[in-house]
Motif scaffolding. Structure first.
Motif, mmCIF file in Angstrom:
data_model
loop_
_atom_site.group_PDB
_atom_site.id
_atom_site.type_symbol
_atom_site.label_atom_id
_atom_site.label_comp_id
_atom_site.label_asym_id
_atom_site.label_seq_id
_atom_site.Cartn_x
_atom_site.Cartn_y
_atom_site.Cartn_z
ATOM 1 N N GLN A 77 3.402 16.004 6.319
ATOM 2 C CA GLN A 77 1.807 16.304 6.189
ATOM 3 C C GLN A 77 0.896 15.656 5.061
ATOM 4 O OE1 GLN A 77 0.117 18.872 7.602
ATOM 5 N NE2 GLN A 77 1.929 19.510 8.976
ATOM 6 N N PHE A 78 1.625 15.265 4.085
ATOM 7 C CA PHE A 78 1.137 14.516 2.993
ATOM 8 C C PHE A 78 0.852 12.946 3.546
ATOM 9 C CE2 PHE A 78 1.514 10.903 -0.054
ATOM 10 C CZ PHE A 78 0.518 11.423 -1.113
ATOM 11 N N LEU A 79 1.740 12.378 4.420
ATOM 12 C CA LEU A 79 1.406 11.159 5.135
ATOM 13 C C LEU A 79 0.263 11.234 5.948
ATOM 14 C CD1 LEU A 79 5.176 10.044 5.724
ATOM 15 C CD2 LEU A 79 3.671 9.358 3.666
ATOM 16 N N ALA A 80 0.066 12.365 6.861
ATOM 17 C CA ALA A 80 -1.108 12.283 7.646
ATOM 18 C C ALA A 80 -2.247 12.369 7.042
ATOM 19 C CB ALA A 80 -0.685 13.705 8.617
ATOM 20 N N LYS A 81 -2.386 12.783 5.797
ATOM 21 C CA LYS A 81 -3.664 12.834 5.124
ATOM 22 C C LYS A 81 -3.879 11.489 4.495
ATOM 23 C CE LYS A 81 -3.383 17.764 4.243
ATOM 24 N NZ LYS A 81 -3.233 18.803 3.156
ATOM 25 N N HIS A 82 -2.917 10.584 4.060
ATOM 26 C CA HIS A 82 -3.054 9.373 3.718
ATOM 27 C C HIS A 82 -2.631 8.220 4.468
ATOM 28 C CE1 HIS A 82 -2.731 12.249 0.314
ATOM 29 N NE2 HIS A 82 -3.476 11.489 -0.335
ATOM 30 N N MET A 83 -2.906 8.515 5.810
ATOM 31 C CA MET A 83 -2.603 7.412 6.678
ATOM 32 C C MET A 83 -3.203 5.998 6.713
ATOM 33 S SD MET A 83 -0.572 7.326 9.338
ATOM 34 C CE MET A 83 -0.311 9.184 9.665
ATOM 35 N N ASP A 84 -4.361 6.079 5.880
ATOM 36 C CA ASP A 84 -4.865 4.756 5.840
ATOM 37 C C ASP A 84 -4.302 3.919 4.680
ATOM 38 O OD1 ASP A 84 -6.679 5.111 8.121
ATOM 39 O OD2 ASP A 84 -8.393 5.841 6.877
ATOM 40 N N ASP A 85 -3.413 4.727 3.874
ATOM 41 C CA ASP A 85 -2.750 4.101 2.606
ATOM 42 C C ASP A 85 -1.421 3.520 2.991
ATOM 43 O OD1 ASP A 85 -5.143 4.376 0.847
ATOM 44 O OD2 ASP A 85 -4.358 6.503 0.641
ATOM 45 N N LEU A 86 -0.974 3.641 4.067
ATOM 46 C CA LEU A 86 0.260 3.301 4.500
ATOM 47 C C LEU A 86 0.450 1.720 5.098
ATOM 48 C CD1 LEU A 86 1.402 6.515 6.343
ATOM 49 C CD2 LEU A 86 1.803 5.794 3.807
ATOM 50 N N GLY A 87 -0.584 1.144 5.476
ATOM 51 C CA GLY A 87 -0.593 -0.302 5.902
ATOM 52 C C GLY A 87 -0.327 -0.393 7.061
ATOM 53 N N TRP B 184 2.477 -0.614 8.505
ATOM 54 C CA TRP B 184 3.546 0.299 9.115
ATOM 55 C C TRP B 184 3.158 1.355 10.108
ATOM 56 C CZ3 TRP B 184 4.674 5.454 7.961
ATOM 57 C CH2 TRP B 184 6.008 5.951 8.412
ATOM 58 N N SER B 185 2.026 2.009 9.740
ATOM 59 C CA SER B 185 1.519 3.076 10.555
ATOM 60 C C SER B 185 0.849 2.665 11.881
ATOM 61 C CB SER B 185 0.269 3.844 9.477
ATOM 62 O OG SER B 185 -0.581 2.845 9.393
ATOM 63 N N ASN B 186 0.549 1.211 12.114
ATOM 64 C CA ASN B 186 -0.079 0.968 13.264
ATOM 65 C C ASN B 186 0.740 0.244 14.317
ATOM 66 O OD1 ASN B 186 -2.767 1.845 12.525
ATOM 67 N ND2 ASN B 186 -2.911 0.102 11.194
ATOM 68 N N ARG B 187 2.347 0.224 13.719
ATOM 69 C CA ARG B 187 3.162 -0.605 14.586
ATOM 70 C C ARG B 187 3.663 0.734 15.568
ATOM 71 N NH1 ARG B 187 7.384 -3.477 11.297
ATOM 72 N NH2 ARG B 187 8.170 -4.440 13.311
ATOM 73 N N MET C 109 0.911 -1.290 0.064
ATOM 74 C CA MET C 109 -0.059 -0.013 0.071
ATOM 75 C C MET C 109 0.615 1.114 0.021
ATOM 76 S SD MET C 109 -2.933 -1.044 2.624
ATOM 77 C CE MET C 109 -4.081 0.297 2.501
ATOM 78 N N ALA C 110 1.911 1.442 0.783
ATOM 79 C CA ALA C 110 2.764 2.568 0.913
ATOM 80 C C ALA C 110 3.459 2.716 -0.312
ATOM 81 C CB ALA C 110 3.517 2.369 2.309
ATOM 82 N N LEU C 111 3.802 1.528 -0.896
ATOM 83 C CA LEU C 111 4.781 1.519 -2.126
ATOM 84 C C LEU C 111 3.620 2.350 -3.266
ATOM 85 C CD1 LEU C 111 7.035 0.882 -3.934
ATOM 86 C CD2 LEU C 111 6.331 -1.277 -4.298
ATOM 87 N N ASN C 112 2.583 1.742 -3.296
ATOM 88 C CA ASN C 112 1.584 2.270 -4.298
ATOM 89 C C ASN C 112 1.433 3.871 -4.309
ATOM 90 O OD1 ASN C 112 1.684 -0.264 -5.342
ATOM 91 N ND2 ASN C 112 -0.360 -0.809 -4.412
ATOM 92 N N LEU C 113 1.207 4.087 -2.977
ATOM 93 C CA LEU C 113 0.920 5.492 -2.586
ATOM 94 C C LEU C 113 2.080 6.334 -3.188
ATOM 95 C CD1 LEU C 113 -0.876 7.610 -1.199
ATOM 96 C CD2 LEU C 113 0.515 7.266 0.865
ATOM 97 N N VAL D 181 9.194 -0.011 2.976
ATOM 98 C CA VAL D 181 8.773 0.045 1.465
ATOM 99 C C VAL D 181 9.875 -0.982 0.970
ATOM 100 C CG1 VAL D 181 8.720 1.222 -0.713
ATOM 101 C CG2 VAL D 181 7.802 2.208 1.078
ATOM 102 N N ASN D 182 11.167 -0.790 1.019
ATOM 103 C CA ASN D 182 12.205 -1.424 0.740
ATOM 104 C C ASN D 182 12.276 -2.965 1.268
ATOM 105 O OD1 ASN D 182 12.825 0.285 -1.061
ATOM 106 N ND2 ASN D 182 14.577 1.229 0.371
ATOM 107 N N SER D 183 11.576 -3.343 2.370
ATOM 108 C CA SER D 183 11.398 -4.755 2.888
ATOM 109 C C SER D 183 10.528 -5.472 2.139
ATOM 110 C CB SER D 183 11.229 -4.574 4.586
ATOM 111 O OG SER D 183 9.694 -4.164 4.594
ATOM 112 N N GLY D 184 9.735 -5.179 1.093
ATOM 113 C CA GLY D 184 8.808 -5.698 0.611
ATOM 114 C C GLY D 184 7.272 -5.712 1.065
ATOM 115 N N THR D 185 7.189 -5.166 2.707
ATOM 116 C CA THR D 185 5.900 -5.175 3.255
ATOM 117 C C THR D 185 5.206 -4.033 2.909
ATOM 118 O OG1 THR D 185 7.026 -4.171 5.021
ATOM 119 C CG2 THR D 185 6.877 -6.618 4.906
ATOM 120 N N GLY D 186 5.780 -2.896 2.156
ATOM 121 C CA GLY D 186 5.044 -1.764 1.784
ATOM 122 C C GLY D 186 3.845 -2.008 0.732
ATOM 123 N N CYS D 187 3.755 -3.064 0.087
ATOM 124 C CA CYS D 187 2.428 -3.371 -0.632
ATOM 125 C C CYS D 187 1.473 -3.859 0.163
ATOM 126 C CB CYS D 187 2.888 -4.588 -1.657
ATOM 127 S SG CYS D 187 4.238 -3.851 -2.782
#
Length: 319
Positions: free
Chosen positions: A158-168, A170-173, A1-5, A312-318
């Motif tokens: 600021q951009f990340l804060a507006k797209h938090m749900d698209d970060l997969g 990572w954001s909830n860890r 998700m993060a990679l796509n964003l 993202v680089n770890s492969g979990t960013g999708c």
């Protein structure tokens, strides 16, 4: 998700969006640059030579380093501000070209117009940059690259804060799970002079440090950008000879002892909570504290972007 964003959006999608890029001439004096940055409410600007080609970037930390160098070189530290104020003319003979990247924090490493946010974050994280110029190469005119904007860490957060749900995930860890550990914090006692705080910033090549009391409890944060609050003073550097506590009180326009200190966090907080807090308060760093409010670590915007890039680089960013 993060990679796509981060791959989907490009650097021009970030604010500020302006047709009038504020730049500094290499022949502008330090006082002029100081006033330009402060009046424009910006922390940095590109520096152009006589051919209007970029030679680097200049920010408030470069100005701090310049002031500190002059004070140390001329022996004007003194016990009060009068000796330095009487020699403010020294700054009139110091030009932007002399202090461009003086702090060694602003190497000129641009991205090309149309680059993805992922590319910008990669450049920032790998080179420890606070901002990256966006350039367009006007090949037809032969003028070379032209700076059209700056991508800053703050704008990305600021951009990340507006797209938090698209970060997969990572954001909830939690910060602990993401590897944010306790570490020494650069701090200064609130009784010390503000000038000493800025000297410490110049020495450590950082743009902010913690302000603590006699029990080492966190009171506030003092940063290089606080210098711009001196702009309207009759004697520009008068306040540098006040205590850190008095200086911060004046800058914040409220008693630092009467309000909650700089935004704090613990290792158990999530990345989502951290980003949302930093974006809302528009701060560049958050201090980890223990149960007694003593600083045990600090997390900067750079740390957040580096963690995101690792994700993202770890492969979990999708995911």
């Amino acid at each position: 998700m993060a990679l796509n964003l981060l791959s989907r959006y490009i650097v021009e999608d970030l604010p500020p969006k302006s047709n009038n890029m504020i730049c500094v001439k290499s022949t502008d004096t330090v006082p002029f640059v100081f006033k330009l940055l402060a009046n424009s409410n910006i922390l940095a600007a590109p520096v152009l030579n006589e051919d209007n080609r970029p030679i680097g970037l200049i920010d408030f930390v470069d100005i701090v380093c310049c002031v500190v160098q002059i004070i140390n070189h001329t022996g004007l530290m003194g016990n009060d501000y009068h000796s330095f104020i009487e020699r403010e003319d020294l700054l009139e003979h110091t030009y932007a070209s002399h202090i461009t990247d003086l702090s060694q924090r602003n190497p000129f490493i641009p991205v090309v117009q149309g680059a993805s946010l992922l590319e910008a974050i990669t450049v920032m994280a790998k080179n420890q940059l606070h901002r990256v110029p966006i350039v367009s190469n006007d090949m037809e005119s032969g003028l070379g690259p032209k700076i059209i904007n700056l991508v800053t860490q703050s704008a990305i957060v600021q951009f990340l804060a507006k797209h938090m749900d698209d970060l997969g995930i990572w954001s909830n860890r939690t910060l602990k799970d993401l590897g944010f550990v306790q570490k020494p914090v650069i701090s200064i006692n609130f009784h010390k002079r503000a000038l000493e705080a800025f000297q410490l910033m110049a020495e450590k090549r950082v743009n902010g440090i913690a302000v603590v009391d006699d029990r080492n409890q966190l009171l506030a944060n003092i940063s290089a950008r606080d210098l711009r609050e001196l702009l309207n003073e009759n004697r520009l550097f008068d306040d540098l000879y006040k205590s850190v506590g008095e200086f911060v009180t004046k800058v914040r326009q409220q008693d630092y002892r009467g309000v909650h200190p700089s935004i704090c966090c613990s290792q158990e907080d999530t990345m989502r909570k951290l980003i949302m807090s930093m974006a809302a308060a528009k701060v560049h760093r958050v201090y980890m504290v223990d149960s007694d409010r003593r600083p045990t670590g600090v997390i900067s915007l750079h740390d957040i972007l580096l963690s995101l890039l690792d994700h993202v680089n770890s492969g979990t960013g999708c995911n």
